[in-house]
Design a protein around this motif. Structure first.
Motif, PDB file in Angstrom:
ATOM      1  N   GLN A   1       2.315  76.192 -25.522  1.00  0.00           N
ATOM      2  CA  GLN A   1       1.747  75.173 -26.412  1.00  0.00           C
ATOM      3  C   GLN A   1       0.475  74.564 -25.837  1.00  0.00           C
ATOM      4  O   GLN A   1      -0.328  73.995 -26.564  1.00  0.00           O
ATOM      5  N   ASP A   2       0.280  74.708 -24.513  1.00  0.00           N
ATOM      6  CA  ASP A   2      -0.969  74.235 -23.925  1.00  0.00           C
ATOM      7  C   ASP A   2      -2.045  75.326 -23.954  1.00  0.00           C
ATOM      8  O   ASP A   2      -3.098  75.199 -23.324  1.00  0.00           O
ATOM      9  N   GLY A   3      -1.776  76.427 -24.703  1.00  0.00           N
ATOM     10  CA  GLY A   3      -2.790  77.453 -24.921  1.00  0.00           C
ATOM     11  C   GLY A   3      -2.791  78.580 -23.912  1.00  0.00           C
ATOM     12  O   GLY A   3      -3.461  79.589 -24.108  1.00  0.00           O
ATOM     13  N   ILE A   4      -2.056  78.428 -22.810  1.00  0.00           N
ATOM     14  CA  ILE A   4      -2.078  79.457 -21.775  1.00  0.00           C
ATOM     15  C   ILE A   4      -1.226  80.650 -22.220  1.00  0.00           C
ATOM     16  O   ILE A   4      -0.095  80.480 -22.663  1.00  0.00           O
ATOM     17  N   VAL A   5      -1.805  81.840 -22.137  1.00  0.00           N
ATOM     18  CA  VAL A   5      -1.089  83.065 -22.500  1.00  0.00           C
ATOM     19  C   VAL A   5      -0.447  83.634 -21.241  1.00  0.00           C
ATOM     20  O   VAL A   5      -1.133  83.879 -20.241  1.00  0.00           O
ATOM     21  N   VAL A   6       0.864  83.794 -21.278  1.00  0.00           N
ATOM     22  CA  VAL A   6       1.594  84.233 -20.086  1.00  0.00           C
ATOM     23  C   VAL A   6       2.468  85.450 -20.406  1.00  0.00           C
ATOM     24  O   VAL A   6       2.676  85.795 -21.572  1.00  0.00           O
ATOM     25  N   VAL A   7       2.974  86.084 -19.363  1.00  0.00           N
ATOM     26  CA  VAL A   7       3.884  87.228 -19.506  1.00  0.00           C
ATOM     27  C   VAL A   7       5.178  86.904 -18.773  1.00  0.00           C
ATOM     28  O   VAL A   7       5.144  86.499 -17.619  1.00  0.00           O
ATOM     29  N   ASP A   8       6.301  87.073 -19.466  1.00  0.00           N
ATOM     30  CA  ASP A   8       7.601  86.968 -18.806  1.00  0.00           C
ATOM     31  C   ASP A   8       7.924  88.365 -18.289  1.00  0.00           C
ATOM     32  O   ASP A   8       8.374  89.225 -19.050  1.00  0.00           O
ATOM     33  N   ASN A   9       7.682  88.598 -16.994  1.00  0.00           N
ATOM     34  CA  ASN A   9       7.811  89.991 -16.554  1.00  0.00           C
ATOM     35  C   ASN A   9       9.243  90.378 -16.203  1.00  0.00           C
ATOM     36  O   ASN A   9       9.510  91.486 -15.769  1.00  0.00           O
ATOM     37  N   ASP A  10      10.198  89.481 -16.442  1.00  0.00           N
ATOM     38  CA  ASP A  10      11.602  89.898 -16.432  1.00  0.00           C
ATOM     39  C   ASP A  10      11.968  90.551 -17.760  1.00  0.00           C
ATOM     40  O   ASP A  10      12.931  91.289 -17.859  1.00  0.00           O
ATOM     41  N   ARG A  11      11.193  90.191 -18.800  1.00  0.00           N
ATOM     42  CA  ARG A  11      11.506  90.724 -20.118  1.00  0.00           C
ATOM     43  C   ARG A  11      10.605  91.907 -20.492  1.00  0.00           C
ATOM     44  O   ARG A  11      11.018  92.780 -21.258  1.00  0.00           O
ATOM     45  N   CYS A  12       9.397  91.916 -19.933  1.00  0.00           N
ATOM     46  CA  CYS A  12       8.403  92.938 -20.287  1.00  0.00           C
ATOM     47  C   CYS A  12       8.957  94.345 -20.058  1.00  0.00           C
ATOM     48  O   CYS A  12       9.552  94.628 -19.025  1.00  0.00           O
ATOM     49  N   VAL A  13       8.765  95.239 -21.043  1.00  0.00           N
ATOM     50  CA  VAL A  13       9.243  96.611 -20.911  1.00  0.00           C
ATOM     51  C   VAL A  13       8.149  97.551 -20.413  1.00  0.00           C
ATOM     52  O   VAL A  13       8.389  98.738 -20.233  1.00  0.00           O
ATOM     53  N   GLY A  14       6.939  97.010 -20.242  1.00  0.00           N
ATOM     54  CA  GLY A  14       5.847  97.844 -19.737  1.00  0.00           C
ATOM     55  C   GLY A  14       5.349  98.863 -20.738  1.00  0.00           C
ATOM     56  O   GLY A  14       4.961  99.965 -20.360  1.00  0.00           O
TER      57      GLY A  14
END
Lengths: 394, 258
Positions: free
Chosen positions: B124-137
């Motif tokens: 919500q503060d605009g920062i785009v992040v990756v949850d790399n526990d969930r990312c399937v690559g």
């Protein structure tokens, strides 16, 4: 005016590996060969029966192997279940992850229903393990009506349309790659997929020993049509670019202008496509030519369908987005490159051979309630002789 | 209307409409490839960065400090300073143009809606992040980002990118690149706080600010001051450094350990 030279720039690798080419190639063959199978298997056209049997073999083998290639393109293949734990209806890839198992299930169900009568016949034939396995695959002696089979066929057709739409949209929405971002790309996937499916069926018609003259005629006719369609799609895409509707054409012209490799790719692709169209048009005119050249044109058609995907998915990723020139990409030897490509083709061949060995696909039936013809021996020569006389179906 | 104005107006509209509108807009986002609802992060903030190119000397201190702070693999960068040698055709005079690049934390990030498992998301503060526990690559986001801001991290085999050093911001620290910038060229802050330095500078230089590839409609939130418009697109330049190849096609230059 000024001259600009890049001094410091990072190296950007490609993000999708040749696995992606294999997936897009196989899945396009899967949905287009299902359409080719439809007139015989689903609509019940007798004169299309031989083609439908070959198309069903093409469809099942490619549908089985395509998901393996897709899984391999993930960097975390074991996390594939995350697709189902976190459904994401706004992502085309997520939509595809739900469509793909449905498509797999629907096509396998259709093929199973079509193959069951022949499997049951083989199960009674007392042919040792082959009969035993045929009995297991047939899974009982019960019968379903033709209506059920048509419903399964319609379901498979529905999922195949879903596969077509999602695979096209998934790539075409990517604004970050101007060469992909055109509405004409999905249409081109379908046209080249159809060309490839016709080619595959022509090749299977030859190497299976079926050598159906109907199939040669029907496939070459569709292939010529698909080549003409591809030509029109390419022309429309280009005219869109000339009218500045599509940035994808400008990006393509830039690449061709700046890179010798792209120029040779464009020339090679153009020549292969035109050559295929002209040869297919010439070869389709007499049965002798169809019989002699059909399978060779089939191989050329598969080459065109595969190379189109290679150029679109691999070469486009080498076009730099924030730096000048092109990124170096060499096909690695390992599983991210050559071994992966060959491995998927090997798996596909294995799937074809297993079906050939265990399933009497040559006797696939339009009506699961009719008695299947006696099981044909597996050797090529006798099968080709038997299939000339088309098995009994009513 | 240019994207910067549109983006600013969008920010103002969101401020004036108030927080009550946020849940409503999240329900309305249902179309394929539309932006999903933002989650986590402080809804009262919108982080952005202003890069004063007049202060950048191209020392790559940001590149190095980011690399160390975020433990990126050799050869991959969350931020880097592109350096281009510009020669005046008439006079032969040479100047160097420095262009720091990082994730733009776009207001319309093309990388977010493509993610098939919602591993990458916008806070919500605009920062785009990756949850790399969930990312399937699957690397769909890597292809979707027109700025090449993402890569597949070979150690984690998941998508990796600049996070504005969210972990440092939350601890009250500045991002590594901002902290290490010798010229003070990088200014990060809350664009919703009219008193913040970034808000003040953006108001002051409003008409001079540029973003990268504005025509893509991504609404980048990294703004450049002292930018030449020709460099907001893919540079029309000679690729210099990768031409270090011998007759056999073997690269003689620097290899990043691939």
């Amino acid at each position: 005016m000024s001259l600009v030279t890049e001094v410091v720039v990072p190296r950007y690798g490609i993000a999708w590996y040749p696995w992606a080419v294999q997936y897009f190639f196989l899945i396009a063959l899967s949905y287009t060969s299902l359409w080719v199978a439809a007139p015989g298997i689903i609509l019940g056209k007798q004169h299309w029966l031989a083609t439908s049997r070959l198309a069903l073999l093409a469809c099942v083998s490619t549908t089985l192997v395509a998901p393996v290639a897709l899984l391999a393109d993930l960097h975390q293949p074991l996390r594939f279940w995350h697709f189902y734990a976190h459904p994401t209806p706004w992502s085309w890839m997520s939509i595809g992850s739900f469509l793909l198992p449905l498509h797999l299930a629907a096509t396998l169900l259709l093929a199973w229903l079509a193959w069951r009568p022949a499997l049951k016949t083989r199960a009674q034939a007392g042919d040792g393990w082959f009969s035993r396995i045929a009995g297991w695959i047939a899974w009982g002696d019960w019968q379903v009506s033709r209506k059920i089979m048509v419903l399964a066929g319609l379901a498979a057709l529905a999922t195949s349309v879903g596969m077509m739409v999602y695979t096209g949209a998934e790539v075409a929405i990517v604004k970050g790659r101007p060469l992909w971002h055109t509405v004409w790309l999905p249409f081109m996937f379908v046209a080249t997929g159809t060309i490839g499916a016709c080619g595959l069926i022509l090749v299977l018609n030859r190497i299976s020993g079926l050598r159906s003259p109907d199939t040669n005629r029907q496939m070459l006719a569709i292939m010529v049509g698909a080549c003409v369609a591809a030509g029109f799609i390419a022309l429309t895409w280009f005219l869109d670019g000339a009218n500045a509707v599509s940035g994808s054409v400008a990006a393509a012209l830039d690449s061709i202008d700046q890179s010798a490799a792209w120029r040779s790719t464009a020339i090679e692709g153009g020549i292969a496509g035109v050559l295929l169209a002209v040869l297919a048009f010439l070869a389709r005119r007499t049965p002798g030519r169809r019989r002699a050249f059909g399978w060779m044109l089939g191989l050329l058609a598969l080459h065109v369908a595969w190379m189109f995907r290679w150029v679109v998915l691999m070469n486009v990723q080498t076009v730099a987005r924030n730096s000048a020139g092109f990124h170096d990409y060499h096909v690695a030897f390992g599983s991210y490159g050559l071994t992966g490509i060959i491995g998927i083709f090997g798996l596909w061949l294995t799937a074809l051979l297993l079906i050939e060995l265990l399933v009497p696909w040559r006797e696939a039936s339009l009506d699961p309630q009719r008695d299947a013809p006696p099981a044909a021996p597996i050797s090529n020569a006798s099968v080709s002789a038997a299939s000339q006389g088309a098995p009994r179906h009513g | 209307m240019d994207p910067i104005r549109r983006s600013l107006l969008g920010q103002m509209a969101r401020l004036s409409a108030g927080a009550a509108m946020v849940p409503l807009s999240s329900v309305a986002s249902a179309g394929i490839n539309d932006q999903p609802a933002r989650r986590e992060g402080d809804p009262n903030k919108r982080y952005g960065m202003l890069i004063d190119l007049r202060q950048c000397i191209g020392c790559q201190a940001c590149t190095v400090s980011c690399h160390i702070e975020n433990d990126a693999p050799l050869g991959n960068f969350r931020t880097i300073v592109s350096q281009l040698e510009v020669e005046q055709e008439g006079t032969g005079e040479v100047a160097t143009f420095m262009l720091p690049r990082l994730c733009n934390h776009c207001d319309n990030p093309p990388c977010v809606p493509v993610c098939p498992v919602q591993a990458t998301f916008q806070r919500q503060d605009g920062i785009v992040v990756v949850d790399n526990d969930r990312c399937v690559g699957c690397a769909y986001c890597v292809n979707a980002c027109p700025y090449d801001a993402r890569f597949i991290n070979e150690k984690t085999q998941t998508a990796d990118k600049c996070t504005f050093c969210a972990h440092r911001l939350e601890a009250g620290l500045l991002p590594a690149c901002v902290e290490s910038c010798v010229g003070g060229a990088r200014i990060i802050g809350d664009m919703r706080d009219p008193q913040s330095e970034i808000s003040r500078l953006m108001a002051e230089h409003h008409d001079e600010l540029m973003v990268l590839q504005p025509e893509k409609g991504t609404l980048p939130q990294v703004f450049y001051l002292g930018m030449d418009e020709r460099f907001t697109k893919r540079p029309e330049a000679e690729p210099g450094i990768w031409d270090v190849i011998n007759e056999a096609g073997k690269e003689l230059g620097y290899e990043f350990g691939h």
